[in-house]
Write an enzyme that holds these catalytic residues in place. Structure first.
Site, PDB file in Angstrom:
ATOM      1  N   GLY A   1       0.801  -1.221   0.000  1.00 40.63           N
ATOM      2  CA  GLY A   1       0.000   0.000   0.000  1.00 40.63           C
ATOM      3  C   GLY A   1       0.834   1.271   0.000  1.00 40.63           C
TER       4      GLY A   1
ATOM      5  CD  GLN B   1      -7.053  -0.644   7.570  1.00 39.10           C
ATOM      6  OE1 GLN B   1      -7.796  -1.589   7.773  1.00 39.10           O
ATOM      7  NE2 GLN B   1      -5.791  -0.643   7.988  1.00 39.10           N
TER       8      GLN B   1
ATOM      9  CG  HIS C   1       0.007  -6.491   5.052  1.00 37.59           C
ATOM     10  ND1 HIS C   1       0.071  -6.184   6.390  1.00 37.59           N
ATOM     11  CD2 HIS C   1       0.174  -5.328   4.390  1.00 37.59           C
ATOM     12  CE1 HIS C   1       0.271  -4.880   6.531  1.00 37.59           C
ATOM     13  NE2 HIS C   1       0.340  -4.340   5.338  1.00 37.59           N
TER      14      HIS C   1
ATOM     15  CB  CYS D   1       3.301   3.402   9.999  1.00 34.10           C
ATOM     16  SG  CYS D   1       2.633   2.274   8.770  1.00 34.10           S
TER      17      CYS D   1
END
Length: 381
Positions: free
Chosen positions: A72, A180, A202, A326
């Protein structure tokens, strides 16, 4: 220690056993380079294009519009930087929001260093972008708008169709980070008025290290990677074949199970909130009350610091997070909650629970009961 309950599926998900099964031959037997002309290469190329077709079918998109990426983050960078650079002759103004994933925000910072001007739209206290703010921000030199589909921290879903139609009328390129939303909400590229859309494997029980960028036909775009003619000269580098095959299988499974999964996530969410309500603990739900991702529940347990709550939950074998994976390694306040102006107490006590295929309603009830006990104890102290 009892078995860990994993409520951090918005960060990453376990790889589905069926995905592992389909990937294995492409790590051991079908190892050819898809760009090679011999039999090994042709077999690899066939698998690559079959995977592309499968993902395109789910997105209701032309297979040629999909560019495989390393995830992403790369897809977001390609869209924001590649889209802006391709249109810089028309203008150097880009619009995004204050609550984007850092893959978009840092790409915008990079563009600023190149002389682009970036407008960061504010959001209301539910995390929603106001159309009036977007309309007022658009200028004659605006070339690109990037607004996420569903927020990764609080789950708020943006009015993407309304935004897209407005931008289409003005011929402004529109990108949405749907990492998402993908696999959870229905997405049709024939109906959705977006020019670019980012997705990742993922988050939907596929492997890490693979994603895709949807690029609408005839949308001008400057590649970020150079060195080969892969992905129709839009993304150089030997394709991650096993990962892409796994990605396609994860998409097939998500497509088959989507309706049931969403119903389960909604039931899990309602079960947990009911238990907390009946326990009489002090909490507030963050995000939009209706336009929200079914698998994300962001809650502030008032008076308890986020880190304290996470540590106590970890000791009770419950894994959740403070927001984006992150940035969760840092103690810095979430930029999403800051932008929502929720006030210090709510912002500093927020926990994100995110659900996935390994969770059950019974497990959620058990976890919610443990959370209520922890909160009662800590709110007394």
């Amino acid at each position: 220690m009892s078995e860990m309950i994993y409520f951090d599926h918005a960060a990453t998900t376990p790889v589905h056993p069926r995905v592992v099964e389909v990937m294995t031959p492409y790590l051991t037997q079908v190892f050819g380079n898809p760009s090679s002309v011999h039999g090994f290469g042709r077999k690899a190329r066939q698998a690559l294009e079959q995977a592309r077709d499968a993902i395109a079918r789910y997105l209701d998109a032309d297979p040629q519009s999909l560019i495989f990426t390393s995830g992403g983050t790369e897809a977001d960078n390609m869209a924001v930087i590649g889209g802006a650079l391709a249109h810089q002759e028309k203008g150097r103004h880009v619009i995004t929001t204050q609550i984007e994933h850092h893959a978009v925000l840092h790409a915008c910072e990079y563009l600023q260093n190149l002389g682009f001007e970036i407008t960061y739209l504010p959001v209301d206290d539910t995390g929603s972008v106001r159309m009036s703010d977007l309309i007022n921000a658009v200028r004659d030199d605006t070339v690109l708008v990037s607004i996420m589909y569903g927020n990764n921290e609080v789950g708020t879903i943006q009015p993407i169709e309304e935004i897209g139609r407005f931008l289409q009328e003005r011929s402004i390129v529109f990108h949405t980070d749907a990492v998402q939303a993908f696999g959870v909400l229905p997405l049709s590229m024939r109906e959705l008025p977006v020019d670019m859309l980012s997705v990742s494997a993922h988050k939907i029980n596929g492997p890490k290290g693979v994603g895709a960028l949807y690029l609408r036909k005839n949308t001008a775009f400057s590649p970020l990677l150079h060195g080969g003619s892969q992905e129709r000269k839009r993304r150089a580098g030997t394709e991650n074949l096993a990962g892409i095959v796994g990605f396609a299988e994860a998409v097939r499974i998500a497509s088959e199970e989507r309706v049931e999964r969403v119903a389960k996530y909604k039931e899990i969410k309602e079960t947990m909130l009911t238990i907390w309500r009946e326990a009489g603990i002090r909490y507030q739900v963050n995000g939009h009350p209706e336009h929200v991702m079914p698998h994300i529940l962001n809650v502030s347990f008032l008076g308890i610091q986020t880190e304290t709550m996470l540590m106590n939950m970890d000791l009770a074998s419950i894994a959740a997070s403070s927001g984006s994976a992150c940035t969760s390694g840092s103690l810095e306040l979430s930029h999403v909650l800051k932008a929502m102006n929720l006030g210090d107490e709510r912002a500093h006590s927020a926990i994100r629970f995110s659900f996935g295929i390994t969770n059950s309603v019974e497990e959620a009830a058990r976890a919610a009961g443990k959370v209520a006990q922890i909160v009662k104890r800590l709110q007394k102290e």
